[in-house]
Design a protein around this motif. Sequence first.
Motif, PDB file in Angstrom:
ATOM      1  N   THR A  73     -11.445  -4.132  -0.039  1.00  0.00           N
ATOM      2  CA  THR A  73     -10.373  -3.510  -0.146  1.00  0.00           C
ATOM      3  C   THR A  73      -9.960  -2.923   0.924  1.00  0.00           C
ATOM      4  OG1 THR A  73     -11.776  -1.574  -1.000  1.00  0.00           O
ATOM      5  CG2 THR A  73     -11.073  -3.357  -2.725  1.00  0.00           C
ATOM      6  N   LEU A 130       0.871  -1.138   0.047  1.00  0.00           N
ATOM      7  CA  LEU A 130       0.015   0.066  -0.004  1.00  0.00           C
ATOM      8  C   LEU A 130       0.946   1.216  -0.087  1.00  0.00           C
ATOM      9  CD1 LEU A 130      -2.684  -0.904   2.508  1.00  0.00           C
ATOM     10  CD2 LEU A 130      -3.181  -0.547   0.158  1.00  0.00           C
ATOM     11  N   ARG A 183      -6.077  -2.483  -2.287  1.00  0.00           N
ATOM     12  CA  ARG A 183      -5.338  -3.603  -2.325  1.00  0.00           C
ATOM     13  C   ARG A 183      -6.741  -4.325  -2.139  1.00  0.00           C
ATOM     14  NH1 ARG A 183      -1.020  -6.644   1.676  1.00  0.00           N
ATOM     15  NH2 ARG A 183      -1.544  -8.765   0.933  1.00  0.00           N
ATOM     16  N   ALA A 203      -3.128   5.301  -1.785  1.00  0.00           N
ATOM     17  CA  ALA A 203      -2.431   4.257  -2.644  1.00  0.00           C
ATOM     18  C   ALA A 203      -3.637   3.711  -3.449  1.00  0.00           C
ATOM     19  CB  ALA A 203      -2.211   3.318  -1.561  1.00  0.00           C
ATOM     20  N   LEU A 222      -5.760   4.792   7.311  1.00  0.00           N
ATOM     21  CA  LEU A 222      -6.205   3.371   6.483  1.00  0.00           C
ATOM     22  C   LEU A 222      -7.645   3.004   6.551  1.00  0.00           C
ATOM     23  CD1 LEU A 222      -4.638   0.476   5.867  1.00  0.00           C
ATOM     24  CD2 LEU A 222      -4.919  -0.284   8.398  1.00  0.00           C
ATOM     25  N   THR A 239      -7.259   0.641   1.675  1.00  0.00           N
ATOM     26  CA  THR A 239      -6.649   1.573   1.093  1.00  0.00           C
ATOM     27  C   THR A 239      -5.674   2.484   2.011  1.00  0.00           C
ATOM     28  OG1 THR A 239      -6.239   3.121  -0.783  1.00  0.00           O
ATOM     29  CG2 THR A 239      -8.104   3.349   0.515  1.00  0.00           C
ATOM     30  N   TYR A 240      -4.797   3.360   1.737  1.00  0.00           N
ATOM     31  CA  TYR A 240      -4.048   4.034   2.744  1.00  0.00           C
ATOM     32  C   TYR A 240      -3.957   5.449   2.055  1.00  0.00           C
ATOM     33  CZ  TYR A 240       0.181   6.090   4.727  1.00  0.00           C
ATOM     34  OH  TYR A 240       1.187   6.597   5.320  1.00  0.00           O
TER      35      TYR A 240
END
Length: 202
Positions: free
Chosen positions: A98, A69, A88, A85, A115, A100-101
């Motif tokens: 999912t 990430l 993922r 990011a 996060l 994400t960051y």
Amino acid sequence: MFAFGLSRDYVQRWKRRMTLDEPTDRAGVDAVIRELREVRKRERHPPAISPDAGWSPYAAQAFLADQDLVARDYHRSFDEWFAQAEPRRFKTGIFDSTMTYSLTGNALAATRLKLALDARFPGDTDGVDRLFYEFAETLLHHANGEDARAVVAALAAEGRGEHQFNGFRIVLARNAWGDEKMGGYGRRFVICHPADNGQGDY
């Protein structure tokens, strides 16, 4: 566009900036180019950031690199600077969940790290929740430089809430949507630096 040579990445950034600012004259276009050149200079030679001001965005972008990430370019977005990011994906039944960051702040320093988990599954999903809290521990450790397990464990036990940790405000939030058959939930773990203006969406 020619101000950035053959860099496709910077041409795309220029287009994004032009769409957001919508300059109407040459001076406005020149201001966009000047800002992007300053950004490129900072990316190549990141300036030292005082701990009182926040985190270097160029360091913070990679706080979750080992978790795949890595936040993309740090750029101005309306009244804040922002990087996020690519999500993922995780298999959690029929639909992927999912994570994400992202980081936000000002031109020189990031002041808020987030996060976020979007679980496409009704009810808590043990596997992806466990990863979420592991990633949160890693993020807080990089942000603060100390062992973060006890803080994250305390928040996880509560499910949501706020803690103060070495001057940082740590926020854990959860929201659900849909029903028991067709629904899901989200989790957000946010680290707010003392320099943060507190205006962000948690």
